[in-house]
Design a protein around this motif. Sequence first.
Motif, PDB file in Angstrom:
ATOM      1  N   LEU A 281       0.846  -1.194   0.000  1.00 47.34           N
ATOM      2  CA  LEU A 281       0.000   0.000   0.000  1.00 47.34           C
ATOM      3  C   LEU A 281       0.878   1.240   0.000  1.00 47.34           C
ATOM      4  O   LEU A 281       1.803   1.362   0.803  1.00 47.34           O
ATOM      5  CB  LEU A 281      -0.917   0.003   1.233  1.00 47.34           C
ATOM      6  N   ASN A 282       0.566   2.159  -0.894  1.00 45.77           N
ATOM      7  CA  ASN A 282       1.309   3.410  -1.005  1.00 45.77           C
ATOM      8  C   ASN A 282       0.644   4.484  -0.159  1.00 45.77           C
ATOM      9  O   ASN A 282      -0.576   4.660  -0.207  1.00 45.77           O
ATOM     10  CB  ASN A 282       1.363   3.874  -2.463  1.00 45.77           C
ATOM     11  N   VAL A 283       1.468   5.202   0.609  1.00 44.24           N
ATOM     12  CA  VAL A 283       0.977   6.271   1.478  1.00 44.24           C
ATOM     13  C   VAL A 283       1.383   7.607   0.862  1.00 44.24           C
ATOM     14  O   VAL A 283       2.560   7.822   0.541  1.00 44.24           O
ATOM     15  CB  VAL A 283       1.542   6.142   2.900  1.00 44.24           C
ATOM     16  N   PHE A 284       0.400   8.493   0.705  1.00 38.85           N
ATOM     17  CA  PHE A 284       0.629   9.811   0.124  1.00 38.85           C
ATOM     18  C   PHE A 284       0.174  10.888   1.098  1.00 38.85           C
ATOM     19  O   PHE A 284      -0.624  10.626   2.004  1.00 38.85           O
ATOM     20  CB  PHE A 284      -0.150   9.984  -1.189  1.00 38.85           C
ATOM     21  N   VAL A 285       0.678  12.085   0.871  1.00 39.15           N
ATOM     22  CA  VAL A 285       0.208  13.269   1.591  1.00 39.15           C
ATOM     23  C   VAL A 285      -0.163  14.315   0.546  1.00 39.15           C
ATOM     24  O   VAL A 285       0.606  14.569  -0.385  1.00 39.15           O
ATOM     25  CB  VAL A 285       1.271  13.827   2.554  1.00 39.15           C
ATOM     26  N   THR A 286      -1.337  14.909   0.703  1.00 37.55           N
ATOM     27  CA  THR A 286      -1.806  15.937  -0.226  1.00 37.55           C
ATOM     28  C   THR A 286      -2.131  17.210   0.537  1.00 37.55           C
ATOM     29  O   THR A 286      -2.559  17.170   1.692  1.00 37.55           O
ATOM     30  CB  THR A 286      -3.063  15.470  -0.985  1.00 37.55           C
ATOM     31  N   GLY A 287      -1.929  18.342  -0.112  1.00 32.61           N
ATOM     32  CA  GLY A 287      -2.317  19.645   0.427  1.00 32.61           C
ATOM     33  C   GLY A 287      -3.282  20.312  -0.529  1.00 32.61           C
ATOM     34  O   GLY A 287      -3.257  20.055  -1.740  1.00 32.61           O
ATOM     35  N   SER A 288      -4.121  21.184  -0.006  1.00 33.13           N
ATOM     36  CA  SER A 288      -5.197  21.718  -0.822  1.00 33.13           C
ATOM     37  C   SER A 288      -5.465  23.177  -0.519  1.00 33.13           C
ATOM     38  O   SER A 288      -5.026  23.727   0.504  1.00 33.13           O
ATOM     39  CB  SER A 288      -6.475  20.899  -0.598  1.00 33.13           C
ATOM     40  N   GLU A 289      -6.227  23.796  -1.426  1.00 32.94           N
ATOM     41  CA  GLU A 289      -6.710  25.155  -1.220  1.00 32.94           C
ATOM     42  C   GLU A 289      -7.717  25.236  -0.086  1.00 32.94           C
ATOM     43  O   GLU A 289      -8.015  26.330   0.396  1.00 32.94           O
ATOM     44  CB  GLU A 289      -7.345  25.684  -2.506  1.00 32.94           C
ATOM     45  N   ASP A 290      -8.252  24.111   0.355  1.00 27.44           N
ATOM     46  CA  ASP A 290      -9.210  24.127   1.469  1.00 27.44           C
ATOM     47  C   ASP A 290      -8.522  24.210   2.829  1.00 27.44           C
ATOM     48  O   ASP A 290      -9.174  24.028   3.861  1.00 27.44           O
ATOM     49  CB  ASP A 290     -10.125  22.902   1.417  1.00 27.44           C
ATOM     50  N   THR A 291      -7.217  24.473   2.852  1.00 20.25           N
ATOM     51  CA  THR A 291      -6.374  24.698   4.032  1.00 20.25           C
ATOM     52  C   THR A 291      -6.060  23.423   4.805  1.00 20.25           C
ATOM     53  O   THR A 291      -5.497  23.504   5.899  1.00 20.25           O
ATOM     54  CB  THR A 291      -6.995  25.727   5.003  1.00 20.25           C
ATOM     55  N   THR A 292      -6.382  22.256   4.294  1.00 23.27           N
ATOM     56  CA  THR A 292      -6.116  21.019   5.015  1.00 23.27           C
ATOM     57  C   THR A 292      -5.036  20.210   4.317  1.00 23.27           C
ATOM     58  O   THR A 292      -4.786  20.354   3.113  1.00 23.27           O
ATOM     59  CB  THR A 292      -7.381  20.149   5.146  1.00 23.27           C
ATOM     60  N   THR A 293      -4.401  19.333   5.108  1.00 25.20           N
ATOM     61  CA  THR A 293      -3.435  18.356   4.614  1.00 25.20           C
ATOM     62  C   THR A 293      -3.977  16.978   4.926  1.00 25.20           C
ATOM     63  O   THR A 293      -4.444  16.726   6.042  1.00 25.20           O
ATOM     64  CB  THR A 293      -2.068  18.551   5.286  1.00 25.20           C
ATOM     65  N   CYS A 294      -3.929  16.084   3.950  1.00 23.53           N
ATOM     66  CA  CYS A 294      -4.526  14.761   4.109  1.00 23.53           C
ATOM     67  C   CYS A 294      -3.462  13.689   3.898  1.00 23.53           C
ATOM     68  O   CYS A 294      -2.731  13.713   2.904  1.00 23.53           O
ATOM     69  CB  CYS A 294      -5.673  14.573   3.110  1.00 23.53           C
TER      70      CYS A 294
END
Length: 547
Positions: free
Chosen positions: A147-160
Amino acid sequence: GAFVFALTGPPTGRDGVYRQLRLRDQQLEVLWKHRPCKGLQWIEELRFTPDGDLLVLGFHADNFVVWSSRTSENLHCIPCGGGHRSWSYCSSPSAQVFTFIKSGDVMLYHCEGKPCEQQVLLPSLHGREITCVRRLGAVEVPGHVTLNVFVTGSEDTTTCVLVLSEHSRAAVPLVRLSDHISSVRTLAFAMGPGDEGFGDEGLSALLFSAGGRAQIECYRLLCTGDRASESAVACQVIHVASHRLDEHWERKKNRHKLVKMDPETRYMSLSVVPGTSTKQQPTRWKFLAAACSDGSVRIFGLLEAARKLVLVAESFHHERCVLKVEARQRGCHFCGSRHLLCSAATDGSIVFWDITGTIADAADALHKPVFPALDAPLVTVMAHSCGVNSLHIHETPEGQYLVASGSDDGSIHVCLLEVALGRGDAAAGTCLDVLQRVSRPCAHAAHVTGIRVLRPDLLLSASVDQRLTLWNLHQGELVPLSTTFFHVPDLAELDYWEVAEAGGELRYYCVLCGQGLEMVRCWYDTWWPAALCAVGQPCATTLMLQF
């Protein structure tokens, strides 16, 4: 240790934040905080449901709100006049009951349970476009595929933090971080062993996120296999440190003598300086380079044990918005390691720095009222006619560096650099020689927002024109090998990694983000006879979509 959720601030939790804490050595240690829906500043209570959801109960304006942390939505919004009143709430599958006192009267709100008519075809990862993505690594879980683990950032001010499975073709969020007050524009990792609270098991890393309002957040992540969970991966988060330029300026002495830092500065790109922290160093400094919209390149130092992130140096050499930074380390038998930094700006220039002295003098910089400027750049290359939107550095087996960049005008530029570390004399400094420059003016029909050097003769580029192109660098020319179209509009960033197959074949994977997220697998065969294909078999791709 045991984990509990607790409210912060006054007993009523009126700062709108709840925190996760850990009990260690009879002491409560704050791990990280979470902010529910916008405007829910008056938190009254937290409740765990039998199905594993966490409900946040509180007041938003003159309404009583029940917010679900799992689905990130308001389950109930009941007009009651706001806080400062006695109330009680009870829920069951058959009914929802809320009672409160208003103007001396006891009011009762009753709602019978109804089957949910809303059908979510594909759950969203973010509320707005994804601006950045990084692959943390892979987690091996017995009985499951890798399983690959990623981190994303967004204009909605959150990091997932999320798991993306190649077989199920689904993205499952693990943790959502909501410490930013503006958009998250860039991410960076410092990989290494976990701290004393995590141990040496699992996938551990320091995560840096940055974006608007000159804000940087730092977390320690640990991802381990968990067959009991839906995603088969568990992620633990500890908030390490944070930094904002305006707060830093307010704490300075004699600040009336200094030029006030612009609080609206945006961090456009981050890069961790490698090789600055080892287990043998008692302080365990880690350094971070940032490209800033106010025209500066800044160097930050992190003391993880003290949970401090401090600014140690800066330079306004570019005099315009800096879009990208990349840091590398180079070893030398005579003068030790050298830390090199590459920055790119909106005028199309790429500047190379030697930040070895800045790193060495970081401890002294903490006590100076004015931060020292970086040394003069080593080399400046005018690579493009306008802004550099993508940048990547690849070290060749010969010890040289390939620097690939993409621009707003759709062009790609590659230069080959040779590093001369002191010419055998540490006092002589670092020299950079440009050996070769290759340019492809019309590589794409729109902004090139993602570029990666897979190997010295192979490049991968992606553009807002929704084309992913594999290039061969051969005899001073960029030759296109294969092009495929991806399904993510307004591409913001590209990341890639390599996987060695059982037969020794090397597969390349990449992930693209923008108005959605997509993972692409490609390979490049070189076993065909030269008469059939002089540069090898073009890549084939398998698409995985997640919007």
